[in-house]
Design a protein around this motif. Structure first.
Motif, PDB file in Angstrom:
ATOM      1  N   ILE A 139     -48.361  39.141  36.350  1.00 29.77           N
ATOM      2  CA  ILE A 139     -48.927  38.606  36.057  1.00 29.77           C
ATOM      3  C   ILE A 139     -48.814  38.956  34.197  1.00 29.77           C
ATOM      4  N   GLY A 140     -48.586  39.593  33.227  1.00 32.44           N
ATOM      5  CA  GLY A 140     -48.647  40.189  32.230  1.00 32.44           C
ATOM      6  C   GLY A 140     -47.523  39.844  31.646  1.00 32.44           C
ATOM      7  N   ALA A 141     -46.545  39.648  32.703  1.00 31.48           N
ATOM      8  CA  ALA A 141     -44.933  38.950  31.347  1.00 31.48           C
ATOM      9  C   ALA A 141     -44.887  37.640  31.874  1.00 31.48           C
ATOM     10  N   ILE A 142     -45.369  36.579  32.120  1.00 34.54           N
ATOM     11  CA  ILE A 142     -45.201  35.387  33.192  1.00 34.54           C
ATOM     12  C   ILE A 142     -46.830  34.546  31.492  1.00 34.54           C
ATOM     13  N   LEU A 143     -47.745  35.430  31.747  1.00 37.00           N
ATOM     14  CA  LEU A 143     -48.358  35.662  30.517  1.00 37.00           C
ATOM     15  C   LEU A 143     -47.827  35.310  28.883  1.00 37.00           C
ATOM     16  N   VAL A 144     -47.070  36.802  28.730  1.00 35.20           N
ATOM     17  CA  VAL A 144     -45.782  37.154  27.787  1.00 35.20           C
ATOM     18  C   VAL A 144     -44.897  36.054  27.333  1.00 35.20           C
ATOM     19  N   GLY A 145     -44.562  35.498  28.553  1.00 30.62           N
ATOM     20  CA  GLY A 145     -43.542  34.517  28.501  1.00 30.62           C
ATOM     21  C   GLY A 145     -43.434  33.099  28.354  1.00 30.62           C
ATOM     22  N   VAL A 146     -44.960  32.899  28.740  1.00 34.16           N
ATOM     23  CA  VAL A 146     -45.527  31.484  28.195  1.00 34.16           C
ATOM     24  C   VAL A 146     -46.455  31.417  26.976  1.00 34.16           C
ATOM     25  N   THR A 147     -47.071  32.238  26.903  1.00 35.10           N
ATOM     26  CA  THR A 147     -47.303  32.625  25.960  1.00 35.10           C
ATOM     27  C   THR A 147     -46.666  32.262  24.394  1.00 35.10           C
ATOM     28  N   ASP A 148     -45.574  33.418  24.730  1.00 38.05           N
ATOM     29  CA  ASP A 148     -44.521  33.550  23.109  1.00 38.05           C
ATOM     30  C   ASP A 148     -44.142  32.244  23.215  1.00 38.05           C
ATOM     31  N   THR A 149     -43.058  31.329  24.521  1.00 38.47           N
ATOM     32  CA  THR A 149     -42.966  29.416  24.359  1.00 38.47           C
ATOM     33  C   THR A 149     -43.003  28.985  24.125  1.00 38.47           C
ATOM     34  N   LEU A 150     -44.438  29.295  24.530  1.00 35.44           N
ATOM     35  CA  LEU A 150     -45.470  27.302  23.689  1.00 35.44           C
ATOM     36  C   LEU A 150     -46.019  28.046  22.599  1.00 35.44           C
ATOM     37  N   GLY A 151     -45.944  29.063  21.942  1.00 37.87           N
ATOM     38  CA  GLY A 151     -46.301  28.950  21.116  1.00 37.87           C
ATOM     39  C   GLY A 151     -45.777  29.109  19.604  1.00 37.87           C
ATOM     40  N   ARG A 152     -44.037  29.780  20.129  1.00 36.35           N
ATOM     41  CA  ARG A 152     -42.724  29.171  19.230  1.00 36.35           C
ATOM     42  C   ARG A 152     -42.817  27.619  19.055  1.00 36.35           C
ATOM     43  N   ALA A 153     -42.931  26.809  20.317  1.00 41.78           N
ATOM     44  CA  ALA A 153     -42.767  25.630  20.258  1.00 41.78           C
ATOM     45  C   ALA A 153     -44.328  24.586  19.970  1.00 41.78           C
ATOM     46  N   MET A 154     -45.065  25.056  19.764  1.00 40.43           N
ATOM     47  CA  MET A 154     -46.057  24.855  19.689  1.00 40.43           C
ATOM     48  C   MET A 154     -46.718  24.396  18.638  1.00 40.43           C
ATOM     49  N   LEU A 155     -46.776  25.806  18.011  1.00 41.01           N
ATOM     50  CA  LEU A 155     -47.565  26.589  16.333  1.00 41.01           C
ATOM     51  C   LEU A 155     -47.022  25.304  15.210  1.00 41.01           C
ATOM     52  N   PRO A 156     -45.894  24.963  14.706  1.00 41.93           N
ATOM     53  CA  PRO A 156     -45.682  23.987  14.506  1.00 41.93           C
ATOM     54  C   PRO A 156     -46.118  22.841  13.881  1.00 41.93           C
ATOM     55  N   ASP A 157     -45.335  22.368  15.131  1.00 39.98           N
ATOM     56  CA  ASP A 157     -46.080  21.186  15.432  1.00 39.98           C
ATOM     57  C   ASP A 157     -48.010  20.976  14.626  1.00 39.98           C
ATOM     58  N   LEU A 158     -48.751  22.023  15.219  1.00 37.95           N
ATOM     59  CA  LEU A 158     -50.166  22.066  15.388  1.00 37.95           C
ATOM     60  C   LEU A 158     -50.365  21.957  13.562  1.00 37.95           C
ATOM     61  N   PHE A 159     -49.392  23.286  12.546  1.00 36.19           N
ATOM     62  CA  PHE A 159     -49.898  23.180  11.619  1.00 36.19           C
ATOM     63  C   PHE A 159     -49.135  21.827  10.699  1.00 36.19           C
ATOM     64  N   ARG A 160     -48.073  21.593  11.337  1.00 39.59           N
ATOM     65  CA  ARG A 160     -48.229  19.736  10.664  1.00 39.59           C
ATOM     66  C   ARG A 160     -49.427  19.347  10.369  1.00 39.59           C
TER      67      ARG A 160
END
Lengths: 327, 307
Positions: free
Chosen positions: B245-266
């Motif tokens: 559970i932890g691995a999938i949480l970390v993997g998805v959080t990290d990947t989606l964060g990198r993909a979406m946060l810059p767009d969000l701040f834009r």
């Protein structure tokens, strides 16, 4: 005087005598190595307070070392480019004055240690080790991906920062600054160890239940120790960055945390002068083995493994015997 | 962000999570059974990747390379366990940290000595190259999809091994009470070596699978090991289910964060500031996740109380 007292005296005088000899023999590089020893020892004294006295095995002290380094880098880079750090709500200029830089480094490291400690100290044992490691690494990645202060490349400072009345570019004078700070902090550490606070912290490491029974919360003791520990390591970070006139995310790297832990253990956990012996041994090993082989870290690893498996108590512990410190 | 891009990033996160699980499961198993914190687990990841790259270079077969990564990491793990790790079970965590840190220095520099400082390359085999079209018309690299499937199959296998086999029963028994298990005639030393070698083999395979996406180089194991620490702190140390559970949480959080946060701040910043703030915060996101879990449950999602 006890045997450990004599060893401490010899270590303190030896660290002063070596660069004086190097000055006489015109070997400036040896003075720089001595400065490195003094600064790493200072970082180790900081860690020793939480690791040795408090029993808090932090693998994240690179966070404080690095934030001290960046405090120096950010202040000095703004001073050398004559741009203020903030213009709003009030104008804050950079500075090249060491005492100011030190205070900023100590304050920044203290605040960071308060935040990391407040979260990490909710856990103990192996969780604490992993969490401090993870928070240290978080700052590493932050420093790498934050482009304003050099990102991955780090920050260079052209001229070493200034201390009133001294010329810090003279190796011996800069060494004396680092040495004086180390001795002052060692004195402080000795006072803390003997103070009621230090005794309670020591007791909280050994039998936390009893400390709670007499009405002292171990969590608060540990948090205070962790913050002081972080502040000292932050000061060492500012000096280290000044020694190299360079700061980079590598100071935040977890290997840095590992090396600070190593020199504390090599010297002798919870021994006052342990970090001094450990730092001297570490730097000497790095210098001597680095000259023999590119792969000197293999030998460092073997020495470390041998010390952990067979020579418990480190250098000071082995020389002084078990009389002074307990376990 | 379009829907297909979101699905693609979600799958990327799942793929990262699955490879993290392969590394984290060994760490958490070793901690759960032997009470040992092993910093050198990342080095076994690296050994697997190097073994795979060397065998792929010699034979050209990716299957042989994967098998080699399992075998080399298991052998290295068993050897390390018998020579060094075995002496550390009765020591405190500080000694374990130091000795395994020393092992990292020795293994990393040793690898650099043998293979040199330049990275090796492990290429994706032809039969796994190229994209596949998923239901809904989303095109996704076949190789990454294979990693996800292999990882999930291994996770299922590991659960079955622990829950259903005699070895699994012994491992669980060793976790609860090593003296009784030894008294019942189980060779506890051999059991520990086997557990360590299983963990090492999984880390090694993970190294080989990831090695074909990144380059194979000294020091590649440490970032993964630290992420694996975050994973098992979130999941609860000693719990295989927590690690998944932890691995999938970390993997998805990290990947989606990198993909979406810059767009969000834009949305409320100019472009370059949004990129830098977004990517800097994205790199910290999983640690924020870890801190949040710690505040709610200090021993992790599936951790025993007071570890």
């Amino acid at each position: 005087m006890s045997r450990e007292g004599l060893i401490n005296l010899a270590l303190g005088l030896g660290l002063l005598a070596f660069p004086l000899w190097a000055e006489w023999a015109e070997e400036p590089f040896m003075i720089t190595l001595s400065t490195r020893v003094a600064i790493l020892a200072l970082a180790g004294v900081g860690l020793n307070l939480s690791l040795g006295l408090g029993g808090l095995v932090s693998l994240g002290h690179a966070a404080f070392f690095g934030i001290g380094g960046y405090a120096m880098g950010i202040l000095a880079s703004h001073a050398q480019s004559y741009t203020p750090i903030f213009e709003w709500p009030l104008v804050i200029e950079g500075t090249k004055a060491m005492p100011v830089i030190w205070l900023v480094a100590i304050a920044a490291a203290g605040l960071l240690a308060l935040a990391i400690g407040a979260l990490s100290l909710r856990t103990s044992g192996v969780y604490f080790i992993m969490i401090t490691l993870a928070f240290g690494q978080m700052l590493f990645y932050f420093a790498v991906s934050w482009p304003a202060y050099g990102g991955e490349d780090g920050l260079s400072i052209y001229v070493r920062n200034a201390f009133p009345g001294l010329n810090t570019l003279v190796p011996l004078q800069f060494f004396l600054i680092a040495y004086a700070l180390l001795m002052a902090v060692l004195g402080l550490a000795a006072l803390i160890t003997r103070s009621p606070f230090g005794l309670a912290l020591d007791a909280a490491r050994q039998v936390p239940v009893r400390v709670e029974t007499v009405g002292i919360a171990p969590y608060r003791l540990r948090l205070i120790a962790f913050v002081i520990s972080g502040m000292i390591t932050g000061l060492a970070g500012a000096l280290y960055a000044d020694l190299n006139r360079f700061v980079s995310p590598a100071m935040f790297n977890w290997q840095t945390s590992g090396e600070i832990v190593i020199l504390v253990i090599l010297g002798g956990t919870a021994r006052l002068f342990g970090p001094v012996a450990g730092a001297a041994f570490f730097v000497a090993l790095e210098h001597l083995l680095g000259g023999v082989s590119d792969y000197w870290r293999i030998y460092l690893g073997l020495v470390l493994l041998a010390v952990v498996l067979f020579a418990r108590g480190g250098i000071v512990g082995t020389l002084a015997g078990r009389e002074a410190a307990d376990g | 962000m379009s829907f297909s891009l979101f699905v693609e990033q979600l799958l990327n996160g799942l793929q990262l999570g699955v490879t993290l699980f392969l590394t984290a499961s060994g760490l958490t198993l070793v901690f759960g059974v032997m009470g040992l914190i092993n910093l050198a687990h990342g080095s076994l990841f690296m050994i697997g990747a190097y073994a795979a790259a060397a065998v792929a270079g010699a034979t050209g077969s990716f299957l042989l390379a994967s098998a080699a990564s399992l075998a080399a990491a298991a052998a290295a793990g068993a050897l390390i366990e018998m020579v060094v790790i075995r002496r550390l079970y009765s020591r405190d965590h500080l000694d374990q940290v130091l000795a395994t840190f020393a092992l990292i220095l020795i293994l990393s520099e040793g690898t650099r000595w043998i293979f040199g400082s330049f990275p090796l390359y492990l290429s994706i085999p032809d039969w796994l190259a190229g994209p596949v079209t998923l239901p809904g018309g989303i095109r996704y690299p076949l190789y990454r999809l294979t990693i996800i499937l292999v990882g999930l199959v291994i996770a299922a296998g590991l659960f079955l091994l622990i829950a259903r086999t005699r070895l699994g029963i012994r491992i669980r028994a060793g976790e609860s009470d090593r003296e009784i298990v030894a008294a019942l005639g189980v060779n506890i030393a051999a059991l520990y070596t086997i557990v360590f070698a299983i963990g090492a083999a999984l880390a090694g395979l993970s190294g080989a699978l990831v090695g074909a996406i990144q380059s194979v180089q000294v020091g590649m194991g440490e970032p993964v090991m630290i992420l694996a620490f975050v994973v098992i702190v979130i999941g609860g140390i000693g719990s295989i289910r927590g690690a998944l559970i932890g691995a999938i949480l970390v993997g998805v959080t990290d990947t989606l964060g990198r993909a979406m946060l810059p767009d969000l701040f834009r949305l409320f910043m100019d472009n370059s500031a949004a990129t830098s703030v977004g990517s800097a915060l994205a790199s910290m996101l999983i640690y924020v996740l870890m801190a949040a879990v710690l505040i709610v449950r200090p021993t992790g999602l599936y951790g025993a109380r007071g570890a």
